[in-house]
Design a protein around this motif. Structure first.
Motif, PDB file in Angstrom:
ATOM      1  N   LEU A 146      43.834 -31.489 -22.851  1.00 13.73           N
ATOM      2  CA  LEU A 146      44.454 -31.813 -21.554  1.00 13.73           C
ATOM      3  C   LEU A 146      43.379 -31.845 -20.475  1.00 13.73           C
ATOM      4  O   LEU A 146      42.480 -30.994 -20.455  1.00 13.73           O
ATOM      5  CB  LEU A 146      45.505 -30.760 -21.183  1.00 13.73           C
ATOM      6  CG  LEU A 146      46.083 -30.862 -19.762  1.00 13.73           C
ATOM      7  CD1 LEU A 146      47.027 -32.063 -19.663  1.00 13.73           C
ATOM      8  CD2 LEU A 146      46.807 -29.580 -19.364  1.00 13.73           C
ATOM      9  N   THR A 147      43.481 -32.812 -19.577  1.00 12.05           N
ATOM     10  CA  THR A 147      42.620 -32.857 -18.396  1.00 12.05           C
ATOM     11  C   THR A 147      43.478 -33.288 -17.205  1.00 12.05           C
ATOM     12  O   THR A 147      44.652 -33.636 -17.372  1.00 12.05           O
ATOM     13  CB  THR A 147      41.447 -33.825 -18.592  1.00 12.05           C
ATOM     14  OG1 THR A 147      40.524 -33.668 -17.518  1.00 12.05           O
ATOM     15  CG2 THR A 147      41.925 -35.258 -18.668  1.00 12.05           C
ATOM     16  N   GLN A 201      35.792 -33.642 -19.106  1.00 11.14           N
ATOM     17  CA  GLN A 201      36.294 -32.428 -18.467  1.00 11.14           C
ATOM     18  C   GLN A 201      37.654 -32.046 -19.043  1.00 11.14           C
ATOM     19  O   GLN A 201      38.479 -32.915 -19.339  1.00 11.14           O
ATOM     20  CB  GLN A 201      36.424 -32.670 -16.964  1.00 11.14           C
ATOM     21  CG  GLN A 201      36.962 -31.486 -16.170  1.00 11.14           C
ATOM     22  CD  GLN A 201      37.012 -31.807 -14.686  1.00 11.14           C
ATOM     23  OE1 GLN A 201      35.958 -31.941 -14.047  1.00 11.14           O
ATOM     24  NE2 GLN A 201      38.217 -31.945 -14.135  1.00 11.14           N
ATOM     25  N   LEU A 202      37.861 -30.706 -19.205  1.00 12.81           N
ATOM     26  CA  LEU A 202      39.133 -30.188 -19.689  1.00 12.81           C
ATOM     27  C   LEU A 202      39.726 -29.243 -18.653  1.00 12.81           C
ATOM     28  O   LEU A 202      38.998 -28.606 -17.878  1.00 12.81           O
ATOM     29  CB  LEU A 202      38.950 -29.432 -21.013  1.00 12.81           C
ATOM     30  CG  LEU A 202      38.372 -30.195 -22.202  1.00 12.81           C
ATOM     31  CD1 LEU A 202      38.279 -29.270 -23.410  1.00 12.81           C
ATOM     32  CD2 LEU A 202      39.203 -31.422 -22.521  1.00 12.81           C
ATOM     33  N   TYR A 203      41.032 -29.166 -18.660  1.00  8.70           N
ATOM     34  CA  TYR A 203      41.721 -28.220 -17.786  1.00  8.70           C
ATOM     35  C   TYR A 203      42.743 -27.452 -18.611  1.00  8.70           C
ATOM     36  O   TYR A 203      43.458 -28.037 -19.438  1.00  8.70           O
ATOM     37  CB  TYR A 203      42.440 -28.938 -16.644  1.00  8.70           C
ATOM     38  CG  TYR A 203      43.379 -28.020 -15.875  1.00  8.70           C
ATOM     39  CD1 TYR A 203      42.880 -27.129 -14.928  1.00  8.70           C
ATOM     40  CD2 TYR A 203      44.760 -28.047 -16.124  1.00  8.70           C
ATOM     41  CE1 TYR A 203      43.735 -26.270 -14.244  1.00  8.70           C
ATOM     42  CE2 TYR A 203      45.614 -27.191 -15.443  1.00  8.70           C
ATOM     43  CZ  TYR A 203      45.092 -26.311 -14.505  1.00  8.70           C
ATOM     44  OH  TYR A 203      45.939 -25.451 -13.830  1.00  8.70           O
ATOM     45  N   ASP A 204      42.806 -26.123 -18.379  1.00  3.75           N
ATOM     46  CA  ASP A 204      43.789 -25.317 -19.104  1.00  3.75           C
ATOM     47  C   ASP A 204      44.261 -24.171 -18.226  1.00  3.75           C
ATOM     48  O   ASP A 204      43.597 -23.778 -17.251  1.00  3.75           O
ATOM     49  CB  ASP A 204      43.203 -24.774 -20.412  1.00  3.75           C
ATOM     50  CG  ASP A 204      44.286 -24.527 -21.468  1.00  3.75           C
ATOM     51  OD1 ASP A 204      45.477 -24.737 -21.171  1.00  3.75           O
ATOM     52  OD2 ASP A 204      43.928 -24.145 -22.596  1.00  3.75           O
ATOM     53  N   ASN A 205      45.421 -23.618 -18.573  1.00  3.90           N
ATOM     54  CA  ASN A 205      45.975 -22.464 -17.867  1.00  3.90           C
ATOM     55  C   ASN A 205      46.739 -21.609 -18.878  1.00  3.90           C
ATOM     56  O   ASN A 205      46.555 -21.758 -20.095  1.00  3.90           O
ATOM     57  CB  ASN A 205      46.872 -22.920 -16.714  1.00  3.90           C
ATOM     58  CG  ASN A 205      47.948 -23.896 -17.149  1.00  3.90           C
ATOM     59  OD1 ASN A 205      48.424 -23.833 -18.285  1.00  3.90           O
ATOM     60  ND2 ASN A 205      48.313 -24.819 -16.263  1.00  3.90           N
ATOM     61  N   THR A 206      47.595 -20.739 -18.389  1.00  5.65           N
ATOM     62  CA  THR A 206      48.293 -19.815 -19.284  1.00  5.65           C
ATOM     63  C   THR A 206      49.288 -20.511 -20.215  1.00  5.65           C
ATOM     64  O   THR A 206      49.828 -19.884 -21.125  1.00  5.65           O
ATOM     65  CB  THR A 206      49.035 -18.750 -18.456  1.00  5.65           C
ATOM     66  OG1 THR A 206      49.898 -19.408 -17.507  1.00  5.65           O
ATOM     67  CG2 THR A 206      48.040 -17.868 -17.701  1.00  5.65           C
TER      68      THR A 206
END
Length: 220
Positions: A146-147, A201-206
């Motif tokens: 995911l980005t 670039q990657l994006y992550d959260n809980t």
């Protein structure tokens, strides 16, 4: 005079008769003694040979029992080890808590998935991001990426440093997601990892959108 001679002869006759009846002991024959000793020695040799043969049989049986015991122990150990290494499965996500943006970097980098949901067999290392095959077999892997912010969502699954399958999604705005899966024949100690290509670039959260999972299907 003639009567006196006859009388003397009569007196000596019992002594002469007694001397004739008494046997004279003869010394044993040396050849006979040697023959008896040879027979006794031969009998002893036969008995000794029989005892040695029995001991050899017993020793052979003992060696056979030891070998059989060793084979059984090895089989038990092999079965135990096979059962242990056949239980391999893991699933990990990028961040343990909060949120994180990974990249972009000037060079390709290994993605280290730090949040480990499961790691049966401990084949995945959350410190390095490497999965190391504990046994030769067929494995199945899945990657999800995911980005956001219009960046390209991209990750690259590699075996021993060689690219196998890539997850890729490119869009002009919003979040981009991508995924892929692969089944691989791995030798023992083969390394599987996921990399982030340069400038990506990657994006992550809980919610754990970026994940790396795998499990052993069967040994070979």
């Amino acid at each position: 005079m003639e009567n006196a001679g006859v009388f003397l002869l009569l007196l000596l006759m019992p002594s002469l008769h007694s001397a004739e009846e008494t046997p004279i002991a003869c010394p044993p024959d040396t050849s006979t003694v040697l023959r008896e000793l040879s027979v006794a020695l031969a009998e002893q040799k036969v008995k000794l040979g029989q005892l040695q043969a029995e001991n050899q049989v017993q020793a052979g049986e003992l060696l056979t029992l030891k070998a059989s015991s060793t084979i059984t122990e090895n089989k038990v150990e092999a079965l135990t080890q096979a059962r242990t290494v056949s239980q391999v499965a893991f699933s990990a996500a990028l961040v343990e808590s909060g949120e994180q943006t990974l990249g972009p970097h000037d060079a390709e980098t290994t993605i280290v998935y730090k949040h480990v949901a499961s790691n049966i067999g401990n084949a995945y290392n959350p410190q390095t991001g490497f999965f190391i095959a504990p046994v030769r077999g067929v494995y199945h892997f899945e990657i999800y990426t995911l980005t956001h912010g219009g960046s390209t969502a991209e990750s690259y699954l590699k075996k021993n440093g060689v690219g196998i399958f890539m997850a890729h999604e490119s869009q002009s705005s919003g979040h981009g997601t991508a995924g892929n899966a692969v089944t691989l024949l791995l030798e023992q100690r083969d390394v599987v990892q996921v990399t982030l290509p340069a400038k990506c670039q990657l994006y992550d959260n809980t919610h754990h959108h970026n994940t790396f999972s795998g499990h052993l299907l069967f040994t070979m």
